[in-house]
Design a protein around this motif. Sequence first.
Motif, mmCIF file in Angstrom:
data_model
loop_
_atom_site.group_PDB
_atom_site.id
_atom_site.type_symbol
_atom_site.label_atom_id
_atom_site.label_comp_id
_atom_site.label_asym_id
_atom_site.label_seq_id
_atom_site.Cartn_x
_atom_site.Cartn_y
_atom_site.Cartn_z
ATOM 1 N N GLY A 124 0.834 -1.214 0.000
ATOM 2 C CA GLY A 124 0.000 0.000 0.000
ATOM 3 C C GLY A 124 0.864 1.257 0.000
ATOM 4 N N LEU A 125 1.932 1.236 0.772
ATOM 5 C CA LEU A 125 2.804 2.420 0.820
ATOM 6 C C LEU A 125 3.593 2.575 -0.484
ATOM 7 N N ALA A 126 3.905 1.443 -1.136
ATOM 8 C CA ALA A 126 4.642 1.518 -2.417
ATOM 9 C C ALA A 126 3.830 2.323 -3.430
ATOM 10 N N GLU A 127 2.523 2.104 -3.422
ATOM 11 C CA GLU A 127 1.674 2.821 -4.381
ATOM 12 C C GLU A 127 1.743 4.333 -4.178
ATOM 13 N N GLY A 128 2.012 4.723 -2.958
ATOM 14 C CA GLY A 128 2.087 6.154 -2.653
ATOM 15 C C GLY A 128 3.417 6.783 -3.024
ATOM 16 N N LEU A 129 4.366 5.983 -3.493
ATOM 17 C CA LEU A 129 5.692 6.540 -3.799
ATOM 18 C C LEU A 129 5.793 7.079 -5.219
ATOM 19 N N ASP A 130 4.775 6.779 -6.040
ATOM 20 C CA ASP A 130 4.939 7.067 -7.462
ATOM 21 C C ASP A 130 4.933 8.554 -7.805
ATOM 22 N N ALA A 131 4.057 9.297 -7.153
ATOM 23 C CA ALA A 131 3.952 10.707 -7.509
ATOM 24 C C ALA A 131 5.071 11.487 -6.828
ATOM 25 N N ASP A 132 5.885 12.196 -7.630
ATOM 26 C CA ASP A 132 6.904 13.051 -7.026
ATOM 27 C C ASP A 132 6.218 14.192 -6.281
ATOM 28 N N ASP A 133 6.906 14.693 -5.290
ATOM 29 C CA ASP A 133 6.375 15.791 -4.501
ATOM 30 C C ASP A 133 6.947 17.086 -5.090
ATOM 31 N N VAL A 134 6.096 17.976 -5.573
ATOM 32 C CA VAL A 134 6.609 19.244 -6.105
ATOM 33 C C VAL A 134 6.257 20.351 -5.112
ATOM 34 N N ARG A 135 7.287 21.044 -4.641
ATOM 35 C CA ARG A 135 7.090 22.050 -3.590
ATOM 36 C C ARG A 135 7.413 23.437 -4.126
ATOM 37 N N SER A 136 6.645 24.389 -3.665
ATOM 38 C CA SER A 136 6.959 25.769 -4.018
ATOM 39 C C SER A 136 8.027 26.244 -3.055
ATOM 40 N N GLY A 137 9.252 26.334 -3.552
ATOM 41 C CA GLY A 137 10.356 26.708 -2.680
ATOM 42 C C GLY A 137 10.456 28.205 -2.535
ATOM 43 N N VAL A 142 10.700 22.929 -6.267
ATOM 44 C CA VAL A 142 11.614 21.805 -6.063
ATOM 45 C C VAL A 142 10.807 20.522 -6.265
ATOM 46 N N ARG A 143 11.335 19.658 -7.136
ATOM 47 C CA ARG A 143 10.686 18.346 -7.297
ATOM 48 C C ARG A 143 11.467 17.346 -6.457
ATOM 49 N N VAL A 144 10.777 16.659 -5.548
ATOM 50 C CA VAL A 144 11.442 15.684 -4.678
ATOM 51 C C VAL A 144 11.097 14.292 -5.194
ATOM 52 N N ARG A 145 12.131 13.608 -5.666
ATOM 53 C CA ARG A 145 11.952 12.283 -6.265
ATOM 54 C C ARG A 145 12.367 11.223 -5.252
ATOM 55 N N ARG A 146 11.565 10.190 -5.149
ATOM 56 C CA ARG A 146 11.878 9.117 -4.192
ATOM 57 C C ARG A 146 12.209 7.836 -4.934
ATOM 58 N N LEU A 482 13.893 23.239 -9.886
ATOM 59 C CA LEU A 482 13.294 23.589 -11.183
ATOM 60 C C LEU A 482 13.419 25.092 -11.431
ATOM 61 N N THR A 483 13.603 25.444 -12.685
ATOM 62 C CA THR A 483 13.522 26.866 -13.029
ATOM 63 C C THR A 483 12.046 27.227 -13.159
ATOM 64 N N PRO A 484 11.701 28.510 -13.066
ATOM 65 C CA PRO A 484 10.277 28.881 -13.115
ATOM 66 C C PRO A 484 9.594 28.360 -14.372
#
Length: 487
Positions: A124-137, A142-146, A482-484
């Motif tokens: 179940g947790l593996a399924e949650g790893l697919d989407a990268d987290d994109v944060r407004s820095g 910033v894209r956080v890849r796992r 990421l650049t703008p």
Amino acid sequence: MSNDLANAVDRSAFFVGGDWVPPAGTERVDVLEAATGTAFGSAALAGPADVDAAVAAAGDALHGPWGATTGAERATVMRRLAAALKTRAKDTAALVSRENGMPRSLSIGANGFSPPLMLDYYAGLAEGLDADDVRSGMLARVRVRRGPVGVVAAVTPWNYPQALAAMKIAPALAAGCTVVLKAAPETALDAYVWADAALEAGLPPGVLNIVPGGREAGAHLVAHPGVDKVAFTGSTAAGRAIGEVCGRLLRPVTLELGGKSAALLAEDADLDAFLTALPEVSLANNGQTCHACTRILAPRGRYDEIVDAITDTVRSLPVGDPLDKQTRIGPLVSAAQRDRVLGLVTAGRDAGGRVTTGGAVPAGQERGWFVEPTVFAGVDNDSAIAREEVFGPVLCVLPYDDTDDAVRIANDSEYGLGGTVWTTDLDRGQAIADRIRSGTVGINHYALDVLGPFGGVKASGLGRELGPEGLAPYVDLKSVYLTPESR
Ligand code: NAD
């Protein structure tokens, strides 16, 4: 290759790269039935060349299709692996009971059904790893890849061999890692249940490799240049040695080590409730349990009453064949373990401790590695029997003066893994639990849960397994700035 456990007591090949691979050397172990001391199977033991082959296979799999899978794809395979383990659960539980003496009533959950449960949870947790987290820095996004940490060396002991392997394999697979499992020689046979299940489930070759072996094989694996992360469960002495190696190599490591936990009986404790739970809380797996509450802290005013009640309860526990449903206390894993436990009991007596029940090999049970469940009174917390991890069915009952004194004694230990508080005032129980310096504490019971991070402080280890926190050590984080204008 057979997946029938009835035929699986002679394991002459390792499971490497999805196939059965003959050993490079000739070292073998006779696996002894703990209840009789006679050999009921044998297995090849890995040498350095076998470990090298397993690490190479794990590396190839990491850089092959498995490395490109999505979490959702891995979850599907993990659920198939869980199902394949589930169909074998009863046989697996019995096999482990024969190897290490664990009463079958405990083994069915600990070795039979908990590994598939953990696989399903981490799927179940593996399924949650697919989407990268994109944060407004602060400056840009910033894209956080796992991704996976890489090749995992999983080194496990004999006491809960299936559950402890699952605590490493399940999060590792979820994260996309590949694994080399170095199982202990005493429980070499049951380790291959994972191989049988992996073949049935279609786990890609090399994702899980199994090479039972001794300490040298473990040391070779831990220091291997092809390994990216070490997950170890075992003694504090071995954990220190492994921690030193990993420190030098700057290699991430989780260490689940020994314990000497306290059951703190508050003045208002329901003594009957404690006595009912005592076999599980303090003597599970014949005392061969890292989080066992082997120090029982009793208010001085009720000390004699509590010692008598614990003595009666412990004396009444049926000692016998671990495959018998009635058995509460089975044999220890080996002659060496039995002799070590009896030696510590003798030392405890010599130091002035009073044995109120047990303390010897049970009459008529000289075959196999049995030790009577044993209670010490009249010892203080400075004595060796109250400080050292005995890893057998031996308890100490220690008096305390007030709550502060009880908490002080509970925390006066090299270790900090488990613990329990017994009280009818649940708020008070939580307040006391919060003061106990330990990775886990139970109130009026002790129930390890897949959702709760498990591990120790002080000499009980580094890091946590289980829960979402147990996935983190297997996940590699990469921040992509990421650049703008990036999408
Ligand atoms: P052990 O440390 O002797 O062996 C554990 C495993 O490590 C075995 O596979 C062994 O071959 C391997 N090993 C030993 N020395 C090594 C080294 N230097 N490098 C690499 N590998 C090495 O422990 P044991 O006697 O098999 O198990 C009992 C211990 O495990 C107890 O102290 C118990 O408390 C601890 N334990 C801890 C937990 C926990 O989660 N904290 C759980 C179960 C058991």
